[in-house]
Design a protein around this motif. Sequence first.
Motif, PDB file in Angstrom:
ATOM      1  N   GLY A 145      -0.256  -8.483   7.228  1.00  0.00           N
ATOM      2  CA  GLY A 145      -1.422  -7.713   6.806  1.00  0.00           C
ATOM      3  C   GLY A 145      -1.184  -6.215   6.936  1.00  0.00           C
ATOM      4  O   GLY A 145      -0.350  -5.767   7.732  1.00  0.00           O
ATOM      5  N   SER A 146      -1.882  -5.448   6.132  1.00  0.00           N
ATOM      6  CA  SER A 146      -1.797  -3.984   6.228  1.00  0.00           C
ATOM      7  C   SER A 146      -3.101  -3.377   5.753  1.00  0.00           C
ATOM      8  O   SER A 146      -3.770  -3.918   4.868  1.00  0.00           O
ATOM      9  CB  SER A 146      -0.623  -3.437   5.408  1.00  0.00           C
ATOM     10  OG  SER A 146      -0.741  -3.797   4.046  1.00  0.00           O
ATOM     11  N   ILE A 147      -3.448  -2.263   6.343  1.00  0.00           N
ATOM     12  CA  ILE A 147      -4.690  -1.551   6.025  1.00  0.00           C
ATOM     13  C   ILE A 147      -4.359  -0.076   5.836  1.00  0.00           C
ATOM     14  O   ILE A 147      -3.534   0.491   6.559  1.00  0.00           O
ATOM     15  CB  ILE A 147      -5.729  -1.705   7.154  1.00  0.00           C
ATOM     16  CG1 ILE A 147      -6.273  -3.135   7.211  1.00  0.00           C
ATOM     17  CG2 ILE A 147      -6.883  -0.712   6.995  1.00  0.00           C
ATOM     18  CD1 ILE A 147      -7.198  -3.497   6.077  1.00  0.00           C
ATOM     19  N   ALA A 148      -4.991   0.539   4.847  1.00  0.00           N
ATOM     20  CA  ALA A 148      -4.880   1.987   4.655  1.00  0.00           C
ATOM     21  C   ALA A 148      -6.282   2.532   4.410  1.00  0.00           C
ATOM     22  O   ALA A 148      -7.122   1.852   3.812  1.00  0.00           O
ATOM     23  CB  ALA A 148      -3.961   2.323   3.487  1.00  0.00           C
ATOM     24  N   PHE A 149      -6.541   3.735   4.881  1.00  0.00           N
ATOM     25  CA  PHE A 149      -7.863   4.327   4.681  1.00  0.00           C
ATOM     26  C   PHE A 149      -7.734   5.835   4.524  1.00  0.00           C
ATOM     27  O   PHE A 149      -6.750   6.445   4.939  1.00  0.00           O
ATOM     28  CB  PHE A 149      -8.804   3.993   5.849  1.00  0.00           C
ATOM     29  CG  PHE A 149      -8.366   4.540   7.179  1.00  0.00           C
ATOM     30  CD1 PHE A 149      -8.703   5.826   7.578  1.00  0.00           C
ATOM     31  CD2 PHE A 149      -7.602   3.771   8.051  1.00  0.00           C
ATOM     32  CE1 PHE A 149      -8.311   6.346   8.800  1.00  0.00           C
ATOM     33  CE2 PHE A 149      -7.200   4.270   9.281  1.00  0.00           C
ATOM     34  CZ  PHE A 149      -7.553   5.557   9.654  1.00  0.00           C
ATOM     35  N   LEU A 150      -8.715   6.400   3.895  1.00  0.00           N
ATOM     36  CA  LEU A 150      -8.862   7.854   3.811  1.00  0.00           C
ATOM     37  C   LEU A 150     -10.336   8.154   3.692  1.00  0.00           C
ATOM     38  O   LEU A 150     -11.133   7.292   3.342  1.00  0.00           O
ATOM     39  CB  LEU A 150      -8.066   8.444   2.636  1.00  0.00           C
ATOM     40  CG  LEU A 150      -8.041   7.696   1.302  1.00  0.00           C
ATOM     41  CD1 LEU A 150      -9.275   7.987   0.489  1.00  0.00           C
ATOM     42  CD2 LEU A 150      -6.806   8.091   0.505  1.00  0.00           C
ATOM     43  N   LEU A 189       0.857  -1.186   0.000  1.00  0.00           N
ATOM     44  CA  LEU A 189       0.000   0.000   0.000  1.00  0.00           C
ATOM     45  C   LEU A 189       0.891   1.233   0.000  1.00  0.00           C
ATOM     46  O   LEU A 189       1.790   1.363   0.828  1.00  0.00           O
ATOM     47  CB  LEU A 189      -0.914   0.004   1.229  1.00  0.00           C
ATOM     48  CG  LEU A 189      -1.837  -1.208   1.387  1.00  0.00           C
ATOM     49  CD1 LEU A 189      -2.635  -1.109   2.688  1.00  0.00           C
ATOM     50  CD2 LEU A 189      -2.779  -1.347   0.204  1.00  0.00           C
ATOM     51  N   LEU A 190       0.640   2.135  -0.938  1.00  0.00           N
ATOM     52  CA  LEU A 190       1.492   3.312  -1.111  1.00  0.00           C
ATOM     53  C   LEU A 190       0.650   4.582  -1.098  1.00  0.00           C
ATOM     54  O   LEU A 190      -0.466   4.612  -1.644  1.00  0.00           O
ATOM     55  CB  LEU A 190       2.266   3.230  -2.434  1.00  0.00           C
ATOM     56  CG  LEU A 190       3.127   1.978  -2.652  1.00  0.00           C
ATOM     57  CD1 LEU A 190       3.719   1.984  -4.065  1.00  0.00           C
ATOM     58  CD2 LEU A 190       4.230   1.886  -1.615  1.00  0.00           C
ATOM     59  N   GLU A 191       1.196   5.624  -0.500  1.00  0.00           N
ATOM     60  CA  GLU A 191       0.533   6.929  -0.486  1.00  0.00           C
ATOM     61  C   GLU A 191       0.941   7.723  -1.727  1.00  0.00           C
ATOM     62  O   GLU A 191       2.129   7.819  -2.043  1.00  0.00           O
ATOM     63  CB  GLU A 191       0.899   7.708   0.772  1.00  0.00           C
ATOM     64  CG  GLU A 191       0.230   9.080   0.851  1.00  0.00           C
ATOM     65  CD  GLU A 191       0.588   9.836   2.110  1.00  0.00           C
ATOM     66  OE1 GLU A 191       0.064  10.956   2.292  1.00  0.00           O
ATOM     67  OE2 GLU A 191       1.382   9.305   2.913  1.00  0.00           O
ATOM     68  N   ILE A 192      -0.047   8.261  -2.430  1.00  0.00           N
ATOM     69  CA  ILE A 192       0.227   9.102  -3.597  1.00  0.00           C
ATOM     70  C   ILE A 192       0.090  10.568  -3.237  1.00  0.00           C
ATOM     71  O   ILE A 192       0.928  11.389  -3.582  1.00  0.00           O
ATOM     72  CB  ILE A 192      -0.735   8.749  -4.760  1.00  0.00           C
ATOM     73  CG1 ILE A 192      -0.597   7.266  -5.125  1.00  0.00           C
ATOM     74  CG2 ILE A 192      -0.467   9.634  -5.967  1.00  0.00           C
ATOM     75  CD1 ILE A 192       0.788   6.850  -5.559  1.00  0.00           C
ATOM     76  N   LEU A 236      -2.361   1.550   8.620  1.00  0.00           N
ATOM     77  CA  LEU A 236      -2.417   0.740   9.835  1.00  0.00           C
ATOM     78  C   LEU A 236      -1.584  -0.518   9.621  1.00  0.00           C
ATOM     79  O   LEU A 236      -1.931  -1.362   8.782  1.00  0.00           O
ATOM     80  CB  LEU A 236      -3.862   0.351  10.175  1.00  0.00           C
ATOM     81  CG  LEU A 236      -4.830   1.478  10.549  1.00  0.00           C
ATOM     82  CD1 LEU A 236      -6.216   0.908  10.774  1.00  0.00           C
ATOM     83  CD2 LEU A 236      -4.352   2.211  11.796  1.00  0.00           C
ATOM     84  N   GLU A 237      -0.494  -0.628  10.368  1.00  0.00           N
ATOM     85  CA  GLU A 237       0.370  -1.804  10.286  1.00  0.00           C
ATOM     86  C   GLU A 237       0.879  -2.152  11.679  1.00  0.00           C
ATOM     87  O   GLU A 237       0.889  -1.313  12.582  1.00  0.00           O
ATOM     88  CB  GLU A 237       1.560  -1.552   9.350  1.00  0.00           C
ATOM     89  CG  GLU A 237       1.198  -1.433   7.884  1.00  0.00           C
ATOM     90  CD  GLU A 237       2.411  -1.189   7.010  1.00  0.00           C
ATOM     91  OE1 GLU A 237       2.488  -1.805   5.927  1.00  0.00           O
ATOM     92  OE2 GLU A 237       3.284  -0.397   7.407  1.00  0.00           O
ATOM     93  N   GLY A 238       1.323  -3.383  11.842  1.00  0.00           N
ATOM     94  CA  GLY A 238       1.925  -3.780  13.106  1.00  0.00           C
ATOM     95  C   GLY A 238       0.954  -3.685  14.274  1.00  0.00           C
ATOM     96  O   GLY A 238      -0.194  -4.128  14.216  1.00  0.00           O
ATOM     97  N   ASP A 239       1.422  -3.074  15.360  1.00  0.00           N
ATOM     98  CA  ASP A 239       0.618  -2.986  16.590  1.00  0.00           C
ATOM     99  C   ASP A 239      -0.660  -2.173  16.381  1.00  0.00           C
ATOM    100  O   ASP A 239      -1.661  -2.409  17.064  1.00  0.00           O
ATOM    101  CB  ASP A 239       1.451  -2.350  17.708  1.00  0.00           C
ATOM    102  CG  ASP A 239       2.596  -3.249  18.148  1.00  0.00           C
ATOM    103  OD1 ASP A 239       2.499  -4.474  17.940  1.00  0.00           O
ATOM    104  OD2 ASP A 239       3.592  -2.715  18.680  1.00  0.00           O
ATOM    105  N   ALA A 240      -0.645  -1.213  15.453  1.00  0.00           N
ATOM    106  CA  ALA A 240      -1.839  -0.414  15.200  1.00  0.00           C
ATOM    107  C   ALA A 240      -2.950  -1.246  14.575  1.00  0.00           C
ATOM    108  O   ALA A 240      -4.136  -0.937  14.708  1.00  0.00           O
ATOM    109  CB  ALA A 240      -1.496   0.773  14.293  1.00  0.00           C
TER     110      ALA A 240
END
Length: 266
Positions: free
Chosen positions: A212-217, A63-66, A226-230
Amino acid sequence: MFRNQYDTDVTVWSPEGRLLQVEYAMESVKQGSACVGVRSNTHVVLGALKRSVSELSSHQKKLLEIDDHIGIGIAGLTADARSLAKYMRNECLNHKYVFGAPITPALLMGDLADKHQRTTQTYVRRPFGVGLLVAGIDPQFQTAHLYQTCPSGNMYEFYASAIGARSQSARTYLEKHYESFTEASLDDLIIHALQALVGCVSGDDELTKENGSIAFLGKDQKFTMLEGDALQPYLDRLELKNAEEEKDDDDDEEEKEGDAPQAMET
């Protein structure tokens, strides 16, 4: 797939009217680790499975931020995705510099689809071997959008989608529940994204905070990862939710067995 005389160049048509090199590039997307996207009226959530080359290496970012209002999830060749991410970031910067406002996701997606398409019509370049799920918030109307790109140059807008290896199980889950996404809260969207990812995990592996990884806006909310402990609290909530559903199913089966007619004694 196998080689034949029509797949030596991307500009060569087969007698069936197919561009085989483009289809091979689309196949590389199916081999990449899974990525899912869901959206409501106010938020977009991306989820991805991360792979590591070995136990000694870190996991690749999927997941990458643009920009503050745009993010992408990738499936396929990571190097190609980095090249496209660099192009998209430059387009966002140029638009902000020239017009003094953030670029709209629809405009950026049109430019990106054109970039994909140009590689399918020029013999000196190969198609990009990566598929993207692009999450964006329209800066003017504050509406949420989810797009999917393809190496062929096609672009689609979705309520929810999944790409990558074993993504069919995720799409099946999303097709059953997408009607409830429109009014869902951010936390519920994240749980739905994680639940869809669970079906994409290979073998006996489990979805964890490492892979696993999650990104939201969302509306008036910048891109957040959101990765790791988050991520762990959401995984705990998902595990609790699945445990409760299994318990309810067991209770229903016991009730059905109890209601079954008893055989008459003779």
